[in-house]
Design an enzyme around this catalytic site. Sequence first.
Site, PDB file in Angstrom:
ATOM      1  N   LEU A  78      38.144  62.397 -21.548  1.00 12.31           N
ATOM      2  CA  LEU A  78      37.539  62.667 -20.243  1.00 12.31           C
ATOM      3  C   LEU A  78      38.293  61.984 -19.104  1.00 12.31           C
ATOM      4  O   LEU A  78      38.563  62.604 -18.063  1.00 12.31           O
ATOM      5  CB  LEU A  78      36.078  62.216 -20.261  1.00 12.31           C
ATOM      6  CG  LEU A  78      35.297  62.294 -18.944  1.00 12.31           C
ATOM      7  CD1 LEU A  78      35.208  63.737 -18.447  1.00 12.31           C
ATOM      8  CD2 LEU A  78      33.904  61.700 -19.118  1.00 12.31           C
ATOM      9  N   VAL A  79      38.631  60.710 -19.282  1.00  7.52           N
ATOM     10  CA  VAL A  79      39.239  59.972 -18.172  1.00  7.52           C
ATOM     11  C   VAL A  79      40.683  60.392 -17.897  1.00  7.52           C
ATOM     12  O   VAL A  79      41.280  59.925 -16.924  1.00  7.52           O
ATOM     13  CB  VAL A  79      39.160  58.441 -18.395  1.00  7.52           C
ATOM     14  CG1 VAL A  79      37.714  57.988 -18.454  1.00  7.52           C
ATOM     15  CG2 VAL A  79      39.912  58.005 -19.648  1.00  7.52           C
ATOM     16  N   ARG A  80      41.214  61.279 -18.713  1.00  4.58           N
ATOM     17  CA  ARG A  80      42.526  61.846 -18.388  1.00  4.58           C
ATOM     18  C   ARG A  80      42.433  62.779 -17.182  1.00  4.58           C
ATOM     19  O   ARG A  80      43.464  63.125 -16.584  1.00  4.58           O
ATOM     20  CB  ARG A  80      43.101  62.589 -19.595  1.00  4.58           C
ATOM     21  CG  ARG A  80      43.513  61.650 -20.720  1.00  4.58           C
ATOM     22  CD  ARG A  80      43.935  62.394 -21.959  1.00  4.58           C
ATOM     23  NE  ARG A  80      44.176  61.467 -23.068  1.00  4.58           N
ATOM     24  CZ  ARG A  80      44.148  61.808 -24.342  1.00  4.58           C
ATOM     25  NH1 ARG A  80      43.905  63.066 -24.677  1.00  4.58           N
ATOM     26  NH2 ARG A  80      44.361  60.920 -25.289  1.00  4.58           N
ATOM     27  N   GLN A  89      29.584  52.392 -19.930  1.00  5.52           N
ATOM     28  CA  GLN A  89      28.966  51.239 -20.581  1.00  5.52           C
ATOM     29  C   GLN A  89      30.056  50.337 -21.162  1.00  5.52           C
ATOM     30  O   GLN A  89      30.936  50.794 -21.880  1.00  5.52           O
ATOM     31  CB  GLN A  89      28.025  51.702 -21.687  1.00  5.52           C
ATOM     32  CG  GLN A  89      27.270  50.573 -22.373  1.00  5.52           C
ATOM     33  CD  GLN A  89      26.442  51.076 -23.535  1.00  5.52           C
ATOM     34  OE1 GLN A  89      26.978  51.645 -24.483  1.00  5.52           O
ATOM     35  NE2 GLN A  89      25.132  50.892 -23.451  1.00  5.52           N
ATOM     36  N   SER A  90      29.969  49.049 -20.852  1.00  5.53           N
ATOM     37  CA  SER A  90      31.005  48.106 -21.260  1.00  5.53           C
ATOM     38  C   SER A  90      30.717  47.493 -22.624  1.00  5.53           C
ATOM     39  O   SER A  90      29.618  47.002 -22.872  1.00  5.53           O
ATOM     40  CB  SER A  90      31.114  46.982 -20.221  1.00  5.53           C
ATOM     41  OG  SER A  90      31.983  45.963 -20.661  1.00  5.53           O
ATOM     42  N   ARG A 158      34.984  43.103 -30.123  1.00  4.70           N
ATOM     43  CA  ARG A 158      34.815  44.555 -29.935  1.00  4.70           C
ATOM     44  C   ARG A 158      36.034  45.354 -30.394  1.00  4.70           C
ATOM     45  O   ARG A 158      35.952  46.569 -30.581  1.00  4.70           O
ATOM     46  CB  ARG A 158      34.519  44.871 -28.464  1.00  4.70           C
ATOM     47  CG  ARG A 158      35.675  44.525 -27.546  1.00  4.70           C
ATOM     48  CD  ARG A 158      35.347  44.757 -26.081  1.00  4.70           C
ATOM     49  NE  ARG A 158      36.374  44.193 -25.218  1.00  4.70           N
ATOM     50  CZ  ARG A 158      36.788  44.756 -24.086  1.00  4.70           C
ATOM     51  NH1 ARG A 158      36.271  45.905 -23.695  1.00  4.70           N
ATOM     52  NH2 ARG A 158      37.703  44.179 -23.348  1.00  4.70           N
ATOM     53  N   ARG A 176      36.650  71.316  -7.206  1.00  4.79           N
ATOM     54  CA  ARG A 176      37.968  71.800  -7.631  1.00  4.79           C
ATOM     55  C   ARG A 176      38.408  71.104  -8.921  1.00  4.79           C
ATOM     56  O   ARG A 176      38.916  71.751  -9.847  1.00  4.79           O
ATOM     57  CB  ARG A 176      38.999  71.569  -6.527  1.00  4.79           C
ATOM     58  CG  ARG A 176      40.334  72.239  -6.814  1.00  4.79           C
ATOM     59  CD  ARG A 176      41.279  72.082  -5.640  1.00  4.79           C
ATOM     60  NE  ARG A 176      42.481  72.883  -5.805  1.00  4.79           N
ATOM     61  CZ  ARG A 176      43.443  72.966  -4.891  1.00  4.79           C
ATOM     62  NH1 ARG A 176      43.329  72.300  -3.749  1.00  4.79           N
ATOM     63  NH2 ARG A 176      44.508  73.715  -5.099  1.00  4.79           N
ATOM     64  N   ASN A 180      38.972  72.718 -12.818  1.00  5.30           N
ATOM     65  CA  ASN A 180      40.123  72.427 -13.672  1.00  5.30           C
ATOM     66  C   ASN A 180      39.675  71.850 -15.015  1.00  5.30           C
ATOM     67  O   ASN A 180      40.210  72.215 -16.072  1.00  5.30           O
ATOM     68  CB  ASN A 180      41.063  71.455 -12.957  1.00  5.30           C
ATOM     69  CG  ASN A 180      42.250  71.048 -13.810  1.00  5.30           C
ATOM     70  OD1 ASN A 180      42.225  70.010 -14.464  1.00  5.30           O
ATOM     71  ND2 ASN A 180      43.290  71.856 -13.808  1.00  5.30           N
ATOM     72  N   ARG A 185      38.647  72.141 -20.874  1.00  2.00           N
ATOM     73  CA  ARG A 185      37.738  71.604 -21.887  1.00  2.00           C
ATOM     74  C   ARG A 185      36.699  72.598 -22.401  1.00  2.00           C
ATOM     75  O   ARG A 185      36.053  72.325 -23.420  1.00  2.00           O
ATOM     76  CB  ARG A 185      37.049  70.349 -21.337  1.00  2.00           C
ATOM     77  CG  ARG A 185      38.022  69.262 -20.908  1.00  2.00           C
ATOM     78  CD  ARG A 185      38.963  68.843 -22.018  1.00  2.00           C
ATOM     79  NE  ARG A 185      39.845  67.743 -21.604  1.00  2.00           N
ATOM     80  CZ  ARG A 185      40.690  67.112 -22.388  1.00  2.00           C
ATOM     81  NH1 ARG A 185      40.800  67.473 -23.658  1.00  2.00           N
ATOM     82  NH2 ARG A 185      41.454  66.130 -21.932  1.00  2.00           N
TER      83      ARG A 185
END
Length: 245
Positions: A78-80, A89-90, A158, A176, A180, A185
Amino acid sequence: MLKVKLLQYTPEPEKTIAAAAKLCYSPVGVDDILENLTDEGAEKFLNMLMSYGHMSPIEHVSFTFAVEGVSRSLTHQLVRHRIASYSQQSQRYVKLDQFEYIVPPAIENDEVAKKLFIDQMQGAQKAYDEIVERLKDKYISEGIGEKPAEKKAIEDARYVFPNACETKIVFTMNARSLMNFFHHRCCDRAQWEIRTMAEKMVNEVKKVAPILFKNAGPSCVAGPCPEGKMCCGKLKEMRTLYLGK
């Protein structure tokens, strides 16, 4: 279980886009444009914009989603999509006393593979717990307070957690960037988990901006497949799924 919620979005997104685009060609200000802009007029103008491929005005509206029950494999993908804002969440600040994990369907449906998978998940939890306690005790013995010692311990412990680890994330994309994202996806070649999330997102945005997102989905919904020799061959099925025809 994968959950997608549309938290917030730009009010009257389709009118906002139409007004912004009309301003480019109008001698009057946006107040006058909005005063004379009917729903029908906004729809007609938006359809014209989309048919011309004039996409910059749709960047004026944004959509914020809350997603739960997904793996870190999904969020790495996703973060790409870089034109977006993310809050996840950390694992550094949240101690995972019993971490949840996502089991891929292919593994879920294979008894031997599932046992191997679950054994590994349980092993990761056991290792995490033991490492946290060991490092915490070490830091306390060095004079660090209990709470900062635990925090320092969990941020290194972790590292044993797998990509299957369940996570939660809130993210915002402009329309936009969202289009994309859907092109890539919702495609059958995307991995099952992020594709499922994308399909749910399409359903959510169509409820609040049906004209804007009427052709939302993989690239083949409104045009040719861009995958070349890697095309899945399911153009008809994809158009039925996303367009209902």
